[in-house]
Write a protein that holds these residues in place. Structure first.
Motif, PDB file in Angstrom:
ATOM      1  N   PRO A 110       0.810  -1.237   0.000  1.00  0.00           N
ATOM      2  CA  PRO A 110       0.000   0.000   0.000  1.00  0.00           C
ATOM      3  C   PRO A 110       0.837   1.277   0.000  1.00  0.00           C
ATOM      4  CG  PRO A 110      -0.115  -1.124   2.131  1.00  0.00           C
ATOM      5  CD  PRO A 110       0.556  -2.063   1.196  1.00  0.00           C
ATOM      6  N   GLU A 111       2.025   1.238   0.606  1.00  0.00           N
ATOM      7  CA  GLU A 111       2.908   2.401   0.635  1.00  0.00           C
ATOM      8  C   GLU A 111       4.171   2.092  -0.168  1.00  0.00           C
ATOM      9  OE1 GLU A 111       2.539   5.403   2.123  1.00  0.00           O
ATOM     10  OE2 GLU A 111       0.507   4.931   2.814  1.00  0.00           O
ATOM     11  N   VAL A 112       4.478   2.925  -1.152  1.00  0.00           N
ATOM     12  CA  VAL A 112       5.658   2.736  -1.995  1.00  0.00           C
ATOM     13  C   VAL A 112       6.543   3.969  -1.873  1.00  0.00           C
ATOM     14  CG1 VAL A 112       6.528   2.225  -4.307  1.00  0.00           C
ATOM     15  CG2 VAL A 112       4.254   1.416  -3.626  1.00  0.00           C
ATOM     16  N   THR A 113       7.764   3.796  -1.388  1.00  0.00           N
ATOM     17  CA  THR A 113       8.722   4.904  -1.344  1.00  0.00           C
ATOM     18  C   THR A 113       9.977   4.485  -2.092  1.00  0.00           C
ATOM     19  OG1 THR A 113       9.731   4.197   0.743  1.00  0.00           O
ATOM     20  CG2 THR A 113       7.846   5.682   0.873  1.00  0.00           C
ATOM     21  N   LEU A 114      10.439   5.354  -2.968  1.00  0.00           N
ATOM     22  CA  LEU A 114      11.626   5.091  -3.776  1.00  0.00           C
ATOM     23  C   LEU A 114      12.590   6.257  -3.640  1.00  0.00           C
ATOM     24  CD1 LEU A 114       9.861   3.878  -7.061  1.00  0.00           C
ATOM     25  CD2 LEU A 114      10.813   2.446  -5.249  1.00  0.00           C
ATOM     26  N   ASP A 115      13.806   5.986  -3.202  1.00  0.00           N
ATOM     27  CA  ASP A 115      14.884   6.963  -3.189  1.00  0.00           C
ATOM     28  C   ASP A 115      15.934   6.482  -4.171  1.00  0.00           C
ATOM     29  OD1 ASP A 115      13.624   8.491  -1.267  1.00  0.00           O
ATOM     30  OD2 ASP A 115      14.644   7.516   0.406  1.00  0.00           O
TER      31      ASP A 115
ATOM     32  N   SER B 277      -4.686  -4.424 -11.265  1.00  0.00           N
ATOM     33  CA  SER B 277      -4.049  -5.599 -10.681  1.00  0.00           C
ATOM     34  C   SER B 277      -3.308  -5.273  -9.393  1.00  0.00           C
ATOM     35  CB  SER B 277      -3.089  -6.250 -11.691  1.00  0.00           C
ATOM     36  OG  SER B 277      -2.085  -5.331 -12.096  1.00  0.00           O
ATOM     37  N   ILE B 278      -2.941  -4.010  -9.179  1.00  0.00           N
ATOM     38  CA  ILE B 278      -2.350  -3.556  -7.922  1.00  0.00           C
ATOM     39  C   ILE B 278      -3.005  -2.234  -7.549  1.00  0.00           C
ATOM     40  CG2 ILE B 278      -0.132  -4.734  -8.194  1.00  0.00           C
ATOM     41  CD1 ILE B 278       1.049  -2.088  -9.182  1.00  0.00           C
ATOM     42  N   ALA B 279      -2.979  -1.898  -6.247  1.00  0.00           N
ATOM     43  CA  ALA B 279      -3.657  -0.674  -5.806  1.00  0.00           C
ATOM     44  C   ALA B 279      -2.911  -0.028  -4.648  1.00  0.00           C
ATOM     45  CB  ALA B 279      -5.092  -0.990  -5.414  1.00  0.00           C
ATOM     46  N   PRO B 280      -1.714   0.504  -4.907  1.00  0.00           N
ATOM     47  CA  PRO B 280      -1.025   1.233  -3.825  1.00  0.00           C
ATOM     48  C   PRO B 280      -1.797   2.494  -3.457  1.00  0.00           C
ATOM     49  CG  PRO B 280       0.086   1.582  -5.920  1.00  0.00           C
ATOM     50  CD  PRO B 280      -0.953   0.536  -6.167  1.00  0.00           C
ATOM     51  N   ARG B 281      -1.694   2.888  -2.201  1.00  0.00           N
ATOM     52  CA  ARG B 281      -2.382   4.112  -1.755  1.00  0.00           C
ATOM     53  C   ARG B 281      -1.487   5.340  -1.876  1.00  0.00           C
ATOM     54  NH1 ARG B 281      -4.013   0.611   2.580  1.00  0.00           N
ATOM     55  NH2 ARG B 281      -2.461   1.606   3.917  1.00  0.00           N
ATOM     56  N   HIS B 282      -0.174   5.131  -1.779  1.00  0.00           N
ATOM     57  CA  HIS B 282       0.747   6.261  -1.839  1.00  0.00           C
ATOM     58  C   HIS B 282       2.027   5.842  -2.553  1.00  0.00           C
ATOM     59  CE1 HIS B 282       4.116   8.798  -0.271  1.00  0.00           C
ATOM     60  NE2 HIS B 282       3.256   9.735  -0.605  1.00  0.00           N
TER      61      HIS B 282
END
Length: 293
Positions: A109-114, A138-143
């Motif tokens: 649900p939470e995706v953070t990329l640095d 097919s996917i549903a991240p919230r952020h």
């Protein structure tokens, strides 16, 4: 970067075809253990050369999607729906490519990329694939939060550059064009996710550092790190206009599709994975904050 390409420049058609084939394996169009169409058929369908299709096949093999055997064709050995990933703790220190790690991260649900890289091309290709999965439902991240460090355009980078002529500025201009094109593409596709998927919050911020990247770094959800050095190579680079054919000998780096060292943070703060991820996250945060001043 696929093994034969340099400077994060795999080509638009290469990425378009690779993304389409990955999506078809993900949505079941090409099911597990089925065979992909012959390369000549794919070349005709997508309107590209056989060489482009061959490079795409090598990339999909490297990423673990297919296996190819002479005379037997290319068989699907992994789909995102059927894939059973080994526990992260078992993958400590192993080589990995960016695609599968990002696909797994975007299922959260939470995706953070640095990200710290020479250009934004590799990330652009993979983010576009994840955006397609979001649009398909097919996917549903919230952020989704992306922070990316790129080298300053004012920096005199040691690569890519023309071999034997350090004053030839065409490759530097070409690199900036590649970076700007894919950076805008990234902003565009994530902007579409923000506008068309009301349930998804998206934050994108890009800063330019006076640093020459000797490696590329991806920090995923603050629990995983992928790191790989750029290997300097000599190759021919096309610098001609659309209606011209001109190549120059260049010193460039390998990047797109490369195998990266992959370590994962776990419950033991003294484990190699936890120490490695923590140290690189602290480094990224320190540079990021410095550039804000």
């Amino acid at each position: 970067m696929e093994a034969q390409q340099g400077g994060d420049s795999g080509g638009r058609e290469f990425h378009r075809v690779a993304d389409k084939l990955r999506a078809r394996m993900t949505d079941g169009t090409y099911s597990l253990r089925s065979f992909l169409p012959p390369q000549r058929n794919l070349a005709e369908e997508f309107g590209v050369s056989r060489d482009t299709i061959s490079r795409v096949m090598r990339e999909l093999v490297n990423e673990g999607w297919i296996e190819s055997r002479q005379g037997s064709g290319s068989r699907v050995i992994k789909t995102r729906k059927a894939e059973s990933s080994p526990p992260k703790v078992l993958r400590q220190g192993r080589g990995a490519t960016l695609g599968p790690v990002l696909s797994e991260a975007f299922e959260q649900p939470e995706v953070t990329l640095d990200v710290y890289t020479l250009t934004s091309e590799s990330l652009d290709a993979h983010i576009r694939l994840q955006a397609e999965r979001i649009f398909q439902g097919s996917i549903a991240p919230r952020h989704i939060g992306l922070r990316m460090l790129l080298p300053s355009e004012k920096l005199a980078l040691p690569y890519p550059r023309a071999k034997g002529d350090k004053d030839d500025d065409r490759l530097r201009t070409r690199l900036h064009d590649i970076t700007n094109r894919h950076t805008e593409s990234l902003r565009g596709v994530l902007g579409l996710v923000r506008s068309q998927m009301p349930g998804v919050e998206v934050d994108v911020e890009i800063r330019h550092a006076p640093l020459t990247p000797a490696f590329k770094l991806y920090l995923v959800n603050k629990t995983e790190a992928l790191l790989g050095p750029y290997e300097v190579i000599q190759r021919q680079i096309d610098v001609g206009a659309d209606d011209e054919d001109e190549q120059i000998a260049a010193l460039d780096v390998l990047g797109l599709g490369a195998t990266l060292t992959h370590l994962v943070k776990d419950e033991d703060p003294s484990s190699p994975g936890s120490v490695f991820v923590g140290a690189w996250q602290a480094w990224f945060d320190s540079v990021w904050n410095l550039l804000a001043e």
